[in-house]
Scaffold this motif. Structure first.
Motif, PDB file in Angstrom:
ATOM      1  N   TRP A 242      79.222  15.584 -18.992  1.00 45.37           N
ATOM      2  CA  TRP A 242      80.550  15.615 -18.392  1.00 45.37           C
ATOM      3  C   TRP A 242      80.503  16.354 -17.051  1.00 45.37           C
ATOM      4  CZ3 TRP A 242      82.570  18.075 -23.499  1.00 45.37           C
ATOM      5  CH2 TRP A 242      82.454  17.132 -24.536  1.00 45.37           C
ATOM      6  N   ASP A 243      81.364  15.927 -16.166  1.00 47.07           N
ATOM      7  CA  ASP A 243      81.468  16.542 -14.845  1.00 47.07           C
ATOM      8  C   ASP A 243      82.726  17.406 -14.820  1.00 47.07           C
ATOM      9  OD1 ASP A 243      81.687  17.227 -12.193  1.00 47.07           O
ATOM     10  OD2 ASP A 243      81.965  15.174 -11.452  1.00 47.07           O
ATOM     11  N   TRP A 244      82.537  18.719 -14.875  1.00 45.23           N
ATOM     12  CA  TRP A 244      83.653  19.657 -14.834  1.00 45.23           C
ATOM     13  C   TRP A 244      84.059  19.850 -13.370  1.00 45.23           C
ATOM     14  CZ3 TRP A 244      86.067  21.992 -19.103  1.00 45.23           C
ATOM     15  CH2 TRP A 244      85.495  21.681 -20.341  1.00 45.23           C
ATOM     16  N   LEU A 245      84.916  18.973 -12.901  1.00 45.12           N
ATOM     17  CA  LEU A 245      85.382  19.052 -11.518  1.00 45.12           C
ATOM     18  C   LEU A 245      86.079  20.375 -11.258  1.00 45.12           C
ATOM     19  CD1 LEU A 245      86.044  17.801  -8.744  1.00 45.12           C
ATOM     20  CD2 LEU A 245      88.042  16.750  -9.818  1.00 45.12           C
ATOM     21  N   GLN A 246      86.820  20.836 -12.256  1.00 46.32           N
ATOM     22  CA  GLN A 246      87.500  22.131 -12.145  1.00 46.32           C
ATOM     23  C   GLN A 246      87.531  22.780 -13.516  1.00 46.32           C
ATOM     24  OE1 GLN A 246      91.064  23.058  -9.529  1.00 46.32           O
ATOM     25  NE2 GLN A 246      92.093  22.703 -11.484  1.00 46.32           N
ATOM     26  N   LYS A 247      87.132  24.031 -13.564  1.00 43.53           N
ATOM     27  CA  LYS A 247      87.116  24.729 -14.848  1.00 43.53           C
ATOM     28  C   LYS A 247      88.528  25.070 -15.309  1.00 43.53           C
ATOM     29  CE  LYS A 247      82.630  25.187 -15.773  1.00 43.53           C
ATOM     30  NZ  LYS A 247      81.982  24.901 -17.056  1.00 43.53           N
ATOM     31  N   GLY A 248      89.283  25.792 -14.500  1.00 39.68           N
ATOM     32  CA  GLY A 248      90.647  26.115 -14.886  1.00 39.68           C
ATOM     33  C   GLY A 248      90.719  27.037 -16.080  1.00 39.68           C
TER      34      GLY A 248
ATOM     35  N   TYR B 292      99.035  18.572  -5.323  1.00 38.98           N
ATOM     36  CA  TYR B 292      99.985  19.024  -6.347  1.00 38.98           C
ATOM     37  C   TYR B 292      99.662  20.401  -6.912  1.00 38.98           C
ATOM     38  CZ  TYR B 292     102.453  14.704  -5.916  1.00 38.98           C
ATOM     39  OH  TYR B 292     103.203  13.674  -5.386  1.00 38.98           O
ATOM     40  N   GLY B 293      98.669  21.061  -6.351  1.00 40.50           N
ATOM     41  CA  GLY B 293      98.474  22.479  -6.599  1.00 40.50           C
ATOM     42  C   GLY B 293      98.023  22.873  -7.980  1.00 40.50           C
ATOM     43  N   ARG B 294      97.422  21.960  -8.729  1.00 43.56           N
ATOM     44  CA  ARG B 294      97.018  22.303 -10.095  1.00 43.56           C
ATOM     45  C   ARG B 294      95.607  22.884 -10.128  1.00 43.56           C
ATOM     46  NH1 ARG B 294     100.150  21.009 -14.339  1.00 43.56           N
ATOM     47  NH2 ARG B 294      99.064  22.853 -15.096  1.00 43.56           N
ATOM     48  N   SER B 295      95.482  24.080  -9.583  1.00 46.48           N
ATOM     49  CA  SER B 295      94.198  24.772  -9.607  1.00 46.48           C
ATOM     50  C   SER B 295      93.970  25.511 -10.923  1.00 46.48           C
ATOM     51  CB  SER B 295      94.109  25.763  -8.449  1.00 46.48           C
ATOM     52  OG  SER B 295      95.158  26.721  -8.531  1.00 46.48           O
ATOM     53  N   ASP B 296      94.955  25.413 -11.835  1.00 45.33           N
ATOM     54  CA  ASP B 296      94.882  26.168 -13.086  1.00 45.33           C
ATOM     55  C   ASP B 296      94.368  25.355 -14.257  1.00 45.33           C
ATOM     56  OD1 ASP B 296      97.319  24.664 -12.752  1.00 45.33           O
ATOM     57  OD2 ASP B 296      98.034  25.574 -14.622  1.00 45.33           O
ATOM     58  N   ILE B 297      94.309  24.031 -14.131  1.00 45.79           N
ATOM     59  CA  ILE B 297      94.010  23.201 -15.305  1.00 45.79           C
ATOM     60  C   ILE B 297      92.555  22.729 -15.306  1.00 45.79           C
ATOM     61  CG2 ILE B 297      96.377  22.395 -15.600  1.00 45.79           C
ATOM     62  CD1 ILE B 297      95.492  19.727 -14.291  1.00 45.79           C
ATOM     63  N   PRO B 298      91.982  22.498 -16.499  1.00 48.38           N
ATOM     64  CA  PRO B 298      90.666  21.881 -16.550  1.00 48.38           C
ATOM     65  C   PRO B 298      90.742  20.406 -16.134  1.00 48.38           C
ATOM     66  CG  PRO B 298      91.555  22.129 -18.763  1.00 48.38           C
ATOM     67  CD  PRO B 298      92.519  22.817 -17.835  1.00 48.38           C
ATOM     68  N   ILE B 299      89.756  19.977 -15.363  1.00 44.34           N
ATOM     69  CA  ILE B 299      89.640  18.578 -14.951  1.00 44.34           C
ATOM     70  C   ILE B 299      88.212  18.135 -15.252  1.00 44.34           C
ATOM     71  CG2 ILE B 299      89.812  16.910 -13.083  1.00 44.34           C
ATOM     72  CD1 ILE B 299      91.697  18.836 -11.644  1.00 44.34           C
ATOM     73  N   ILE B 300      88.088  17.130 -16.107  1.00 44.85           N
ATOM     74  CA  ILE B 300      86.776  16.633 -16.518  1.00 44.85           C
ATOM     75  C   ILE B 300      86.656  15.171 -16.122  1.00 44.85           C
ATOM     76  CG2 ILE B 300      85.171  16.321 -18.442  1.00 44.85           C
ATOM     77  CD1 ILE B 300      86.827  18.342 -20.032  1.00 44.85           C
TER      78      ILE B 300
END
Length: 358
Positions: A200-206, A302-310
């Motif tokens: 998986w590619d964890w684009l953003q950990k969050g 949309y400023g969602r720097s808080d969520i995980p993105i996979i």
């Protein structure tokens, strides 16, 4: 435990309704369909029960959306049927939604399994409170069960037959994009060349988040936006948005526009995380562009720097894919690179089946 209506888990020998709510693939490619039925019996020890639409010709199915809905309604109503497997996808199952007897379906919860165009059924019935199952179809995924080794079969058995309290997802070791020509007998049950899975590619950990998966094929979900079958905005407050692209290979720019629409609906403001399936037919350049698009829309605009993105999650139009239930509480832990179900999939007080007998 969540308030979604749960089916019972499957057991060896269960009768499973086979339906074609989209395209009449079994009529066009009967041999691969028969292979899928045989694998249901031999590998999963389930008894397929073909409903009237199962082998119906594509033109007749296209002309009769109510017939397709009638099969879904009848399968849920039939007390001898333990679950419902879809033969294959298509592109117009949205047309059957007005004919569904939602009250009857919710009163008789059963395991409904499919993906691609079946996204219409899975997403709508989930929004009405039923646990539904995003995963392989008979012709695309089950027919090929022997091509992927023990990990895939063990996953199917665990997600369909077990009453375990939790489940931890793990990337498959390899994957394939598509199948050799189904018209050639030697190809039945086979897949195209296997490729080593990079994970998986964890684009953003969050932040670590809990929620419920919901979504499906990104193009099919577009059919539902603005209709009575699209959820209210508040529905998304506790959801992990699960998206995957079809074999039609929508471009990264097309995905960008679709994601921006989710943003305008305030959905991106509400979700607890975003999970995108491994795209089929993308070049390395397109995969990189998709990654950039997701960051641009979700994080930058949309400023969602808080969520995980996979990205590159094992769902959708490459094989093997996970079964992901909609309506079962899940955990995405960025700190530990974990994706897990954290409550039982099936309803309580079920006798322990034979999931260890495979």
């Amino acid at each position: 435990m969540s308030n979604f209506k749960r089916p019972r888990k499957l057991q060896r020998g269960d009768r499973i309704a086979v339906v074609s709510p989209s395209w009449g693939g079994p009529n066009v490619f009967p041999a691969i369909y028969e292979t899928g039925l045989e694998k249901m019996r031999a590998q999963l020890h389930l008894e397929p029960v073909e409903f009237p639409t199962a082998r119906m010709a594509p033109d007749r199915l296209a002309q009769n959306p109510k017939l397709r809905a009638d099969d879904i309604n009848a399968a849920f109503a039939d007390e001898s049927i333990a679950g419902i497997f879809v033969s294959i996808g298509g592109d117009d199952s949205a047309r059957i939604l007005p004919y569904l007897n939602t009250e009857l379906i919710l009163a008789n919860p059963k395991l409904l399994l499919g993906y691609s165009d079946t996204t219409t059924l899975l997403s709508y019935l989930s929004s009405q409170g039923l646990v539904t199952f995003h995963g392989p179809t008979i012709m695309a995924g089950i027919a090929q069960i022997e091509s992927f080794g023990d990990q895939y079969k063990a996953h199917l058995v665990r997600l369909l037959f077990s009453s375990g309290q939790t489940y931890e997802y793990a990337p498959y070791q390899a994957y394939a994009e598509g199948y050799p020509d189904w018209a050639i007998p030697e190809n039945l049950g086979k897949v195209n060349v296997l490729t080593q899975n990079s994970g998986w590619d964890w684009l953003q950990k969050g932040e670590d988040k809990q929620g419920y998966f919901w979504g499906g094929c990104i193009e099919v979900l577009e059919f539902l936006k603005g209709t009575d079958f699209w959820p209210a905005r508040s529905f998304f407050d506790d959801k992990f948005l699960l998206l995957e692209t079809s074999e039609e290979v929508p471009t990264p720019d097309q995905v960008m526009r679709i994601l921006r629409n989710y943003g305008l609906q305030t959905i991106l403001d509400r979700i607890q995380g975003l999970v995108i399936g491994r795209p089929r037919g993308y070049s390395e350049e397109q995969k990189l562009a998709l990654r950039q698009v997701v960051k641009q829309i979700v994080v930058d605009e949309y400023g969602r720097s808080d969520i995980p993105i996979i990205l590159n999650f094992d769902i959708g139009h490459t094989d093997p894919q996970f079964i992901v239930p909609f309506g079962v509480k899940a955990l995405i832990s960025s700190a530990n690179a974990r994706v897990a179900l954290v409550e039982p999939i099936f309803r309580k007080n079920e006798p322990e089946g034979n999931s260890n007998a495979f």
